[in-house]
Design a protein around this motif. Sequence first.
Motif, PDB file in Angstrom:
ATOM      1  N   UNK A  64      27.541  29.742  59.948  1.00 28.51           N
ATOM      2  CA  UNK A  64      26.339  29.131  60.540  1.00 28.51           C
ATOM      3  C   UNK A  64      26.601  28.629  61.959  1.00 28.51           C
ATOM      4  N   UNK A  66      25.485  26.001  63.274  1.00 25.64           N
ATOM      5  CA  UNK A  66      25.731  24.559  63.297  1.00 25.64           C
ATOM      6  C   UNK A  66      27.222  24.257  63.109  1.00 25.64           C
ATOM      7  N   UNK A  67      27.879  25.037  62.224  1.00 20.76           N
ATOM      8  CA  UNK A  67      29.320  24.863  62.025  1.00 20.76           C
ATOM      9  C   UNK A  67      30.058  25.191  63.320  1.00 20.76           C
ATOM     10  N   UNK A  70      29.581  22.310  65.802  1.00 28.50           N
ATOM     11  CA  UNK A  70      30.381  21.135  65.448  1.00 28.50           C
ATOM     12  C   UNK A  70      31.860  21.389  65.724  1.00 28.50           C
ATOM     13  N   UNK A 163      15.021  34.036  68.938  1.00 27.06           N
ATOM     14  CA  UNK A 163      15.996  33.357  68.080  1.00 27.06           C
ATOM     15  C   UNK A 163      16.766  32.313  68.873  1.00 27.06           C
ATOM     16  N   UNK A 166      14.726  29.173  69.126  1.00 21.82           N
ATOM     17  CA  UNK A 166      14.798  28.413  67.882  1.00 21.82           C
ATOM     18  C   UNK A 166      16.169  27.771  67.699  1.00 21.82           C
ATOM     19  N   UNK A 169      17.221  24.252  69.071  1.00 20.99           N
ATOM     20  CA  UNK A 169      16.851  23.021  68.358  1.00 20.99           C
ATOM     21  C   UNK A 169      18.070  22.373  67.705  1.00 20.99           C
ATOM     22  N   UNK A 170      19.104  23.175  67.395  1.00 19.94           N
ATOM     23  CA  UNK A 170      20.289  22.607  66.738  1.00 19.94           C
ATOM     24  C   UNK A 170      21.066  21.687  67.670  1.00 19.94           C
ATOM     25  N   UNK A 172      20.104  19.277  69.138  1.00 18.19           N
ATOM     26  CA  UNK A 172      19.735  17.876  68.942  1.00 18.19           C
ATOM     27  C   UNK A 172      20.737  17.181  68.025  1.00 18.19           C
ATOM     28  N   UNK A 173      21.478  17.953  67.201  1.00 16.71           N
ATOM     29  CA  UNK A 173      22.456  17.320  66.315  1.00 16.71           C
ATOM     30  C   UNK A 173      23.716  16.906  67.068  1.00 16.71           C
ATOM     31  N   UNK A 180      13.227  19.186  69.895  1.00 14.51           N
ATOM     32  CA  UNK A 180      13.513  18.770  68.518  1.00 14.51           C
ATOM     33  C   UNK A 180      14.196  17.407  68.474  1.00 14.51           C
ATOM     34  N   UNK A 184      12.757  14.315  66.393  1.00 12.85           N
ATOM     35  CA  UNK A 184      13.472  13.578  65.347  1.00 12.85           C
ATOM     36  C   UNK A 184      13.399  12.075  65.613  1.00 12.85           C
TER      37      UNK A 184
END
Lengths: 239, 240
Positions: A64, A66-67, A70, A163, A166, A169-170, A172-173, A180, A184
Amino acid sequence: MDLGFVFTSFMELLSGLPMTLNLTFTAFAASLCMAIGLTAMRRSQVAVLSWIARIYVFILRGTPLLVQMFLIYYGLGQYQSTLRSLGLWQLFREPYWCAILALAMNNAAYGSEVLRGALQSVPRREVEAARAFGMSGLLLYRRIIIPIAVRQALPAYGNELILMVKATSLTSTITLMDVTGIAAQLIATSYKPVEVFIAAGTIYLLLNFLLTRIVGLLDWWLTPHLRDRARTIESRQRR
Amino acid sequence: MAEFLTLLGFGSEGWGASLLMAAATTVAVALCGFAIGGVIGSLAAWARIRGGRGLRVLADTYTTVLRGIPDLLVIYLFYFGGSMLLTWIGGLFGSGGFIDVPPFAAGAAAIGVVSGAYQAEVYRGAFRAVAKGEIEAGRSVGMGNLLLFRRIIAPQVIRHALPGIGNIWQMVLKESALISVTGLVEVLRQSQIAAGSTQRPFEFYSAAGAIFLLITWGSQLCFSHIEARFNSGGRSGEVA
């Protein structure tokens, strides 16, 4: 439902749009360059290069985003002193650059597969004909292969752009304040998730609609030969 | 290296067992989301093929909207929106407190709604690949709707849809990592917890990546096996 709040949050979310656009286009440009490099490696005669590209694509597409993000942002922080001695800490300290790197690396893996497919779709006879004319190397690529491959790749690559929008948006983490991220924050302070969702969703939908249209226009502009044929077939059928 | 193995091992100092549990949660939430998406997706595909004008527009809007907005937003909507809804319902029954929606349910629902939009497209495309003549032939021998669906349509739609479905399953698996934002202890969240308590984020996020890679790779192998089986049936059928 509070329509007034949908409007106020829409206006507030717009302040995150520059960040979303900035991330999208910067990362997309970087990703395109990386994808071209990866495709060249994958098609290279040198087996090692080809395998490196294969493994890269396998890993980046199998995990992913997100992984990956991070791992780059939090994970590399562990090697602060090494990065500092290499002079790279300035980059990896900033969530922005980590986000760009993660987005570009991830997107490039998918993009290189699109490019590879497009290059494979170039008919062999066109290449042979060009060779018979005495074209070689760069000229062959510039005049024959790339124009055909670009037209083939464009629709799928346009999809990659959507894509990418979209995927931003990640970020934001990892503390970036894109649309996004602001959404949040708004949800957490207002406890009105539905209204904020509608406002943020509208922004993304409009943006993606616009980008799809632009890619469609580019495609139309690049394929005049198909356009004319479609028109003549149509007029023939009418007669 | 030895230290690395202790960290990820199954000893008292290791996080192996927790990560394995988290991997099970990841697969479970992805499976639930995928199944929900299958139901929504086939309904939406059916609405777009057979529905009246209203239903068609509704299904069209659903697939366009859900494919155009980030999944993270949908997860936020289901998690926070679901909690609001539950609290409101709780209020009706006289409960004054805030009721949290279980992250697993919110995550599975969010993934289901998103993947449903993609699955609808795949099913619709696969249905169009079924020759009209076969459906007419089925009708002419007196098959009813259900029998026709079971014997003629479904087997062919599944065969045509399998590659697309495989892609969506991979997407769902990777999307499930986003549910970590709701606090569901799946692979990424567990790695976050472990990274926080051991101060070794690099090792644990790499481990999370490796676990995801194993799962996606394994399911890829499964899908190519299933596809080969379905396609071989088609080929022998043609020969007969």
